[in-house]
Scaffold this motif. Structure first.
Motif, PDB file in Angstrom:
ATOM      1  N   ARG A 225      -9.961  -3.863   2.425  1.00  0.00           N
ATOM      2  CA  ARG A 225      -9.955  -3.280   1.080  1.00  0.00           C
ATOM      3  C   ARG A 225      -8.545  -3.049   0.544  1.00  0.00           C
ATOM      4  NH1 ARG A 225     -14.653  -3.608  -1.839  1.00  0.00           N
ATOM      5  NH2 ARG A 225     -14.199  -1.668  -2.939  1.00  0.00           N
ATOM      6  N   GLU A 226      -7.563  -3.018   1.432  1.00  0.00           N
ATOM      7  CA  GLU A 226      -6.192  -2.746   0.985  1.00  0.00           C
ATOM      8  C   GLU A 226      -5.478  -4.000   0.500  1.00  0.00           C
ATOM      9  OE1 GLU A 226      -4.498  -0.321   0.171  1.00  0.00           O
ATOM     10  OE2 GLU A 226      -4.975   1.476   1.326  1.00  0.00           O
ATOM     11  N   THR A 227      -5.774  -5.150   1.095  1.00  0.00           N
ATOM     12  CA  THR A 227      -5.059  -6.367   0.698  1.00  0.00           C
ATOM     13  C   THR A 227      -5.952  -7.588   0.796  1.00  0.00           C
ATOM     14  OG1 THR A 227      -3.121  -7.781   1.114  1.00  0.00           O
ATOM     15  CG2 THR A 227      -4.135  -6.725   3.034  1.00  0.00           C
ATOM     16  N   ALA A 228      -5.782  -8.480  -0.171  1.00  0.00           N
ATOM     17  CA  ALA A 228      -6.509  -9.757  -0.159  1.00  0.00           C
ATOM     18  C   ALA A 228      -5.606 -10.884   0.330  1.00  0.00           C
ATOM     19  CB  ALA A 228      -7.025 -10.074  -1.557  1.00  0.00           C
ATOM     20  N   VAL A 229      -4.344 -10.545   0.661  1.00  0.00           N
ATOM     21  CA  VAL A 229      -3.380 -11.542   1.129  1.00  0.00           C
ATOM     22  C   VAL A 229      -3.506 -11.664   2.638  1.00  0.00           C
ATOM     23  CG1 VAL A 229      -0.950 -12.228   1.193  1.00  0.00           C
ATOM     24  CG2 VAL A 229      -1.843 -10.938  -0.776  1.00  0.00           C
ATOM     25  N   ALA A 230      -3.937 -12.808   3.098  1.00  0.00           N
ATOM     26  CA  ALA A 230      -4.258 -12.987   4.518  1.00  0.00           C
ATOM     27  C   ALA A 230      -3.079 -12.658   5.434  1.00  0.00           C
ATOM     28  CB  ALA A 230      -4.735 -14.415   4.761  1.00  0.00           C
ATOM     29  N   GLU A 231      -1.877 -13.158   5.083  1.00  0.00           N
ATOM     30  CA  GLU A 231      -0.740 -12.964   5.989  1.00  0.00           C
ATOM     31  C   GLU A 231      -0.249 -11.512   6.011  1.00  0.00           C
ATOM     32  OE1 GLU A 231       0.878 -15.068   2.226  1.00  0.00           O
ATOM     33  OE2 GLU A 231      -0.912 -15.096   3.502  1.00  0.00           O
ATOM     34  N   GLU A 232      -0.677 -10.699   5.040  1.00  0.00           N
ATOM     35  CA  GLU A 232      -0.271  -9.293   5.034  1.00  0.00           C
ATOM     36  C   GLU A 232      -1.150  -8.416   5.921  1.00  0.00           C
ATOM     37  OE1 GLU A 232       1.880  -8.209   0.784  1.00  0.00           O
ATOM     38  OE2 GLU A 232      -0.196  -7.627   1.137  1.00  0.00           O
ATOM     39  N   TYR A 315       4.658   2.987   5.620  1.00  0.00           N
ATOM     40  CA  TYR A 315       4.228   3.055   4.227  1.00  0.00           C
ATOM     41  C   TYR A 315       4.118   1.643   3.640  1.00  0.00           C
ATOM     42  CZ  TYR A 315       6.211   7.766   4.804  1.00  0.00           C
ATOM     43  OH  TYR A 315       6.521   9.029   5.269  1.00  0.00           O
ATOM     44  N   PHE A 316       3.286   1.509   2.631  1.00  0.00           N
ATOM     45  CA  PHE A 316       3.282   0.296   1.819  1.00  0.00           C
ATOM     46  C   PHE A 316       2.730   0.638   0.446  1.00  0.00           C
ATOM     47  CE2 PHE A 316      -0.811   0.194   4.029  1.00  0.00           C
ATOM     48  CZ  PHE A 316      -1.711  -0.105   3.031  1.00  0.00           C
ATOM     49  N   VAL A 317       3.155  -0.133  -0.540  1.00  0.00           N
ATOM     50  CA  VAL A 317       2.704   0.064  -1.915  1.00  0.00           C
ATOM     51  C   VAL A 317       2.662  -1.297  -2.590  1.00  0.00           C
ATOM     52  CG1 VAL A 317       5.041   0.408  -2.863  1.00  0.00           C
ATOM     53  CG2 VAL A 317       3.072   1.404  -4.044  1.00  0.00           C
ATOM     54  N   GLY A 322       0.769  -8.883  -6.735  1.00  0.00           N
ATOM     55  CA  GLY A 322      -0.319  -9.289  -5.865  1.00  0.00           C
ATOM     56  C   GLY A 322      -0.048  -9.094  -4.388  1.00  0.00           C
ATOM     57  N   ARG A 323       1.118  -8.586  -4.054  1.00  0.00           N
ATOM     58  CA  ARG A 323       1.451  -8.353  -2.654  1.00  0.00           C
ATOM     59  C   ARG A 323       1.842  -6.884  -2.470  1.00  0.00           C
ATOM     60  NH1 ARG A 323       2.084 -13.320  -0.078  1.00  0.00           N
ATOM     61  NH2 ARG A 323       3.192 -12.328   1.645  1.00  0.00           N
ATOM     62  N   HIS A 324       2.469  -6.560  -1.323  1.00  0.00           N
ATOM     63  CA  HIS A 324       2.859  -5.188  -1.043  1.00  0.00           C
ATOM     64  C   HIS A 324       4.293  -5.127  -0.515  1.00  0.00           C
ATOM     65  CE1 HIS A 324      -1.551  -4.840  -1.048  1.00  0.00           C
ATOM     66  NE2 HIS A 324      -1.343  -3.577  -1.397  1.00  0.00           N
ATOM     67  N   ASN A 336      10.302   2.084  -3.513  1.00  0.00           N
ATOM     68  CA  ASN A 336       9.355   0.988  -3.778  1.00  0.00           C
ATOM     69  C   ASN A 336       8.316   1.391  -4.828  1.00  0.00           C
ATOM     70  OD1 ASN A 336      10.536  -0.814  -1.963  1.00  0.00           O
ATOM     71  ND2 ASN A 336       9.275  -0.109  -0.241  1.00  0.00           N
ATOM     72  N   VAL A 337       7.880   2.642  -4.768  1.00  0.00           N
ATOM     73  CA  VAL A 337       6.938   3.145  -5.765  1.00  0.00           C
ATOM     74  C   VAL A 337       7.584   3.115  -7.145  1.00  0.00           C
ATOM     75  CG1 VAL A 337       5.672   5.172  -6.566  1.00  0.00           C
ATOM     76  CG2 VAL A 337       5.644   4.568  -4.132  1.00  0.00           C
ATOM     77  N   MET A 338       8.868   3.525  -7.223  1.00  0.00           N
ATOM     78  CA  MET A 338       9.584   3.510  -8.499  1.00  0.00           C
ATOM     79  C   MET A 338       9.704   2.083  -9.035  1.00  0.00           C
ATOM     80  SD  MET A 338      10.965   5.380 -10.782  1.00  0.00           S
ATOM     81  CE  MET A 338      11.214   6.937  -9.915  1.00  0.00           C
ATOM     82  N   ARG A 339      10.040   1.147  -8.152  1.00  0.00           N
ATOM     83  CA  ARG A 339      10.138  -0.255  -8.579  1.00  0.00           C
ATOM     84  C   ARG A 339       8.789  -0.746  -9.098  1.00  0.00           C
ATOM     85  NH1 ARG A 339      12.844  -0.846  -3.491  1.00  0.00           N
ATOM     86  NH2 ARG A 339      15.110  -0.870  -3.753  1.00  0.00           N
ATOM     87  N   TYR A 340       7.722  -0.371  -8.407  1.00  0.00           N
ATOM     88  CA  TYR A 340       6.378  -0.773  -8.833  1.00  0.00           C
ATOM     89  C   TYR A 340       6.081  -0.249 -10.243  1.00  0.00           C
ATOM     90  CZ  TYR A 340       1.295  -0.556  -9.287  1.00  0.00           C
ATOM     91  OH  TYR A 340       0.013  -0.656  -9.758  1.00  0.00           O
ATOM     92  N   ARG A 341       6.386   1.016 -10.491  1.00  0.00           N
ATOM     93  CA  ARG A 341       6.103   1.610 -11.808  1.00  0.00           C
ATOM     94  C   ARG A 341       6.942   0.968 -12.892  1.00  0.00           C
ATOM     95  NH1 ARG A 341       5.868   7.954  -9.728  1.00  0.00           N
ATOM     96  NH2 ARG A 341       3.762   7.821  -8.829  1.00  0.00           N
TER      97      ARG A 341
END
Length: 365
Positions: A225-232, A315-317, A322-324, A336-341
């Motif tokens: 549920r956290e990621t749809a990216v297989a390699e992650e 941690y991850f965000v 589409g990735r984390h 990383n949260v700031m960059r995301y926002r």
């Protein structure tokens, strides 16, 4: 013509003999006609085929009339006679798909063998029991209520995961073929059996055996549920295992969503107040794994739970692409949260600039 009957002989007149011969001739011609009819393809069946639902308990007459009404056989009477010749065989009820021009004999063979139409249904990886129930209802295979009632009983997985609260996590995502009218239990049994096959192919020799099958499947559901990216997925798994080892709350948003779904309170998005929702599934409030899986993971997530990447990440965000982004410290995580926002704000501005301005009705050309 003399016909012996016991010790007596009866004489038939020429007319009577002719009549009997005529009846026999007509009978033979009729039988020949029936045999030709039974073996000859009939009907103008459209390219997409014709679907016929044979109700349970239908008589030969009702089945023959239904087939004739659908244009699949020339004569209901002819088909009834054919069915009478096969009186030892059962004509099975169910939904049938007839494609191409078929003879009555071919149709009869399908009904005797019970070759009912199978509906293909694909269950995506990460679907919950609620989403699977809705999908099955949409496909007309089961009502959502009946399937959820069946899935709430963990009996089918008690041999593998005695503490499982329900079948969540053990309904393997895949493409299935089911006939209409199949009992919900049969659907669940098929999906659990597919899970057992997938589980048997995975290596059970891993460093986190203390979790047990239920814990591994629960971990896999969080990863799914956290990621749809297989390699992650192995890296996401490493974060959760590291937090478990450090006895830090997992802080997994999908667990909160699942808790709200169980309580019929999820509205499509999470608020800050939702993070305090009282539930054993809320991994912001409770350390460790939730009581059971929150979705049905695929093979890749199960493998990631068994073979996590070795990292120091805690941690991850999401990175808005589409990735984390993964980090080892809270300081890195906050950056990383700031960059995301910031990235999300830029994307919203770009989208707004790309949209044509709204023109009031009175200014339209």
């Amino acid at each position: 013509m003399d016909i012996p009957v016991g010790n007596k002989k009866f004489e038939l007149s020429r007319g009577q003999a002719t009549a009997i011969l005529a009846v026999l001739f007509v009978g033979l011609v009729g039988l020949y006609g029936l045999r030709r009819d039974w073996g000859a393809a009939y009907g103008k069946i459209p390219k997409e085929g014709i679907v016929v639902q044979i109700p349970r308990g239908s008589s030969h007459r009702e089945i023959a009339e239904l087939l004739a009404a659908k244009g699949l056989v020339r004569s209901s009477l002819s088909f009834r006679i054919l069915a009478a010749r096969n009186f030892r065989r059962t004509l099975h009820a169910g939904e049938y798909m007839f494609e191409g021009r078929l003879s009555p004999k071919q149709i009869m063979r399908m009904l005797i063998m019970g070759r009912v139409y199978l509906h293909s249904v694909t269950v995506p990886e990460g679907y919950t029991i609620f989403e699977i129930a809705d999908l099955l209802e949409k496909e007309g295979l089961a009502t959502s209520k009946d399937f959820l009632e069946m899935a709430s009983d963990p009996t089918l997985v008690r041999y593998l995961a005695p503490g499982a609260p329900n079948l969540e996590g053990f309904l393997f995502p895949d493409t299935y073929k089911f006939p209409k009218g199949i009992p919900p239990r049969r659907i669940a049994e098929t999906m659990v059996k597919r899970f057992r096959v997938a589980w048997s192919k995975l290596s059970q020799d891993h460093s986190d055996a203390h979790l047990g099958p239920l814990g591994i499947v629960t971990m896999a559901s969080l990863i799914e549920r956290e990621t749809a990216v297989a390699e992650e997925r192995p890296r996401v798994a490493s974060v959760f295992y590291n937090r478990l080892q450090d006895q830090v709350a997992l802080g997994c948003d999908p667990t909160v969503i699942y808790a709200l779904r169980l309580a019929h309170q999820y509205r499509g998005s999470l608020s800050s107040a939702d993070m305090h929702f009282a539930s054993p599934y809320n991994t912001y409030l409770h350390r460790g794994l939730p009581p059971g899986p929150i979705a049905n993971p695929g093979a890749a997530s199960l493998r990631a739970a068994l073979e996590p990447e070795k990292t120091n990440f805690l941690y991850f965000v999401a990175d808005a692409q589409g990735r984390h982004a993964f980090s080892r410290t809270l300081l890195e995580h906050n950056r990383n949260v700031m960059r995301y926002r910031q990235r999300r704000a830029e994307m919203n501005r770009e989208q707004a600039d790309a949209e044509p301005p709204l023109v009031p009705d009175h200014q339209q050309p």
